[in-house]
Design a protein around this motif. Structure first.
Motif, PDB file in Angstrom:
ATOM      1  N   ASN A  28       0.866  -1.175   0.000  1.00 60.83           N
ATOM      2  CA  ASN A  28       0.000   0.000   0.000  1.00 60.83           C
ATOM      3  C   ASN A  28       0.905   1.228   0.000  1.00 60.83           C
ATOM      4  OD1 ASN A  28      -2.112   1.760   0.148  1.00 60.83           O
ATOM      5  ND2 ASN A  28      -2.624   1.309   2.272  1.00 60.83           N
ATOM      6  N   ALA A  58      -3.381  -9.194  11.402  1.00 57.88           N
ATOM      7  CA  ALA A  58      -3.097  -8.137  12.386  1.00 57.88           C
ATOM      8  C   ALA A  58      -2.237  -8.683  13.524  1.00 57.88           C
ATOM      9  CB  ALA A  58      -4.401  -7.558  12.924  1.00 57.88           C
ATOM     10  N   ASP A 115       3.825   2.470   2.796  1.00 52.23           N
ATOM     11  CA  ASP A 115       3.463   2.218   4.189  1.00 52.23           C
ATOM     12  C   ASP A 115       3.709   0.747   4.535  1.00 52.23           C
ATOM     13  OD1 ASP A 115       2.372   1.966   6.688  1.00 52.23           O
ATOM     14  OD2 ASP A 115       0.366   2.647   6.130  1.00 52.23           O
ATOM     15  N   PRO A 116       4.755   0.453   5.324  1.00 54.29           N
ATOM     16  CA  PRO A 116       5.040  -0.943   5.654  1.00 54.29           C
ATOM     17  C   PRO A 116       4.047  -1.554   6.640  1.00 54.29           C
ATOM     18  CG  PRO A 116       6.525   0.483   6.864  1.00 54.29           C
ATOM     19  CD  PRO A 116       5.712   1.367   5.937  1.00 54.29           C
ATOM     20  N   GLU A 117       3.154  -0.737   7.197  1.00 55.30           N
ATOM     21  CA  GLU A 117       2.183  -1.223   8.178  1.00 55.30           C
ATOM     22  C   GLU A 117       0.822  -1.540   7.570  1.00 55.30           C
ATOM     23  OE1 GLU A 117       3.194  -1.970  11.193  1.00 55.30           O
ATOM     24  OE2 GLU A 117       5.164  -1.241  10.575  1.00 55.30           O
ATOM     25  N   SER A 118       0.707  -1.433   6.239  1.00 54.24           N
ATOM     26  CA  SER A 118      -0.575  -1.755   5.617  1.00 54.24           C
ATOM     27  C   SER A 118      -0.326  -2.389   4.260  1.00 54.24           C
ATOM     28  CB  SER A 118      -1.448  -0.500   5.470  1.00 54.24           C
ATOM     29  OG  SER A 118      -0.887   0.381   4.519  1.00 54.24           O
ATOM     30  N   CYS A 119      -1.376  -2.990   3.721  1.00 54.33           N
ATOM     31  CA  CYS A 119      -1.280  -3.622   2.409  1.00 54.33           C
ATOM     32  C   CYS A 119      -2.653  -3.591   1.748  1.00 54.33           C
ATOM     33  CB  CYS A 119      -0.801  -5.068   2.534  1.00 54.33           C
ATOM     34  SG  CYS A 119      -1.978  -6.157   3.361  1.00 54.33           S
ATOM     35  N   GLN A 129      -0.192 -11.274  13.376  1.00 55.27           N
ATOM     36  CA  GLN A 129       1.138 -11.568  12.836  1.00 55.27           C
ATOM     37  C   GLN A 129       1.965 -10.297  12.705  1.00 55.27           C
ATOM     38  OE1 GLN A 129       0.122 -13.546   9.205  1.00 55.27           O
ATOM     39  NE2 GLN A 129      -0.183 -15.511  10.196  1.00 55.27           N
ATOM     40  N   GLN A 130       1.358  -9.232  12.227  1.00 59.10           N
ATOM     41  CA  GLN A 130       2.080  -7.964  12.076  1.00 59.10           C
ATOM     42  C   GLN A 130       2.543  -7.450  13.440  1.00 59.10           C
ATOM     43  OE1 GLN A 130       3.099  -6.818   9.353  1.00 59.10           O
ATOM     44  NE2 GLN A 130       3.663  -4.709   9.711  1.00 59.10           N
ATOM     45  N   LYS A 131       1.703  -7.610  14.442  1.00 59.60           N
ATOM     46  CA  LYS A 131       2.088  -7.198  15.796  1.00 59.60           C
ATOM     47  C   LYS A 131       3.300  -8.004  16.262  1.00 59.60           C
ATOM     48  CE  LYS A 131       0.220  -6.619  20.435  1.00 59.60           C
ATOM     49  NZ  LYS A 131      -0.942  -6.812  21.312  1.00 59.60           N
ATOM     50  N   HIS A 143       6.806  -6.944  15.177  1.00 64.24           N
ATOM     51  CA  HIS A 143       7.370  -5.774  15.848  1.00 64.24           C
ATOM     52  C   HIS A 143       7.905  -6.063  17.257  1.00 64.24           C
ATOM     53  CE1 HIS A 143       6.395  -2.985  12.706  1.00 64.24           C
ATOM     54  NE2 HIS A 143       5.163  -3.469  12.648  1.00 64.24           N
ATOM     55  N   THR A 144       7.841  -7.307  17.705  1.00 62.15           N
ATOM     56  CA  THR A 144       8.367  -7.605  19.034  1.00 62.15           C
ATOM     57  C   THR A 144       9.891  -7.565  19.013  1.00 62.15           C
ATOM     58  OG1 THR A 144       8.414  -9.991  18.650  1.00 62.15           O
ATOM     59  CG2 THR A 144       6.395  -9.076  19.595  1.00 62.15           C
TER      60      THR A 144
END
Length: 109
Positions: free
Chosen positions: A22, A72, A25-29, A74-76, A79-80
């Motif tokens: 998207n 959602a 933005d690496p936080e959305s697709c 998996q994306q979280k 970031h760990t």
């Protein structure tokens, strides 16, 4: 097949997932779902496809809602602090990573 597509065939029908960036933005697709089927005998001219979307998560069938919620989570997890890299398949993933690396190098020229 493309690395960002998943085809789930079943008895002449298929669900196809395609995931695209998207913008930057690496936080959305952009997550697309296609439902396709082989026309029945006698269907000389099937109706043209009807494009829909974007559709709110609550309006999707249950199985898709579960998939979207998994994304959602998996994306979280990505970031760990303990996440250094992710390898799903030692045999195939290196080919996908290399494919993306070559595409990135080509696009950066």
């Amino acid at each position: 097949m493309f690395p960002n597509m998943t085809v789930l065939p079943a008895y002449g029908n298929s669900i196809i997932y395609r995931v695209r960036p998207n913008g930057n933005d690496p936080e959305s697709c952009l997550f697309e779902v296609w439902a396709v089927q082989i026309p029945a005998d006698g269907d000389d001219e099937p109706d043209p496809p009807v494009l829909e979307g974007p559709i709110e998560i609550e309006d999707w069938p249950q199985i898709f809602k579960e998939d979207f919620r998994n994304i959602a989570a998996q994306q979280k997890g990505v970031h760990t602090q303990g996440m250094r890299d992710l390898v799903l398949s030692g045999r195939y993933e290196s080919m996908i990573v290399n494919s993306h690396r070559v595409i990135d190098e080509y696009l950066s020229r």
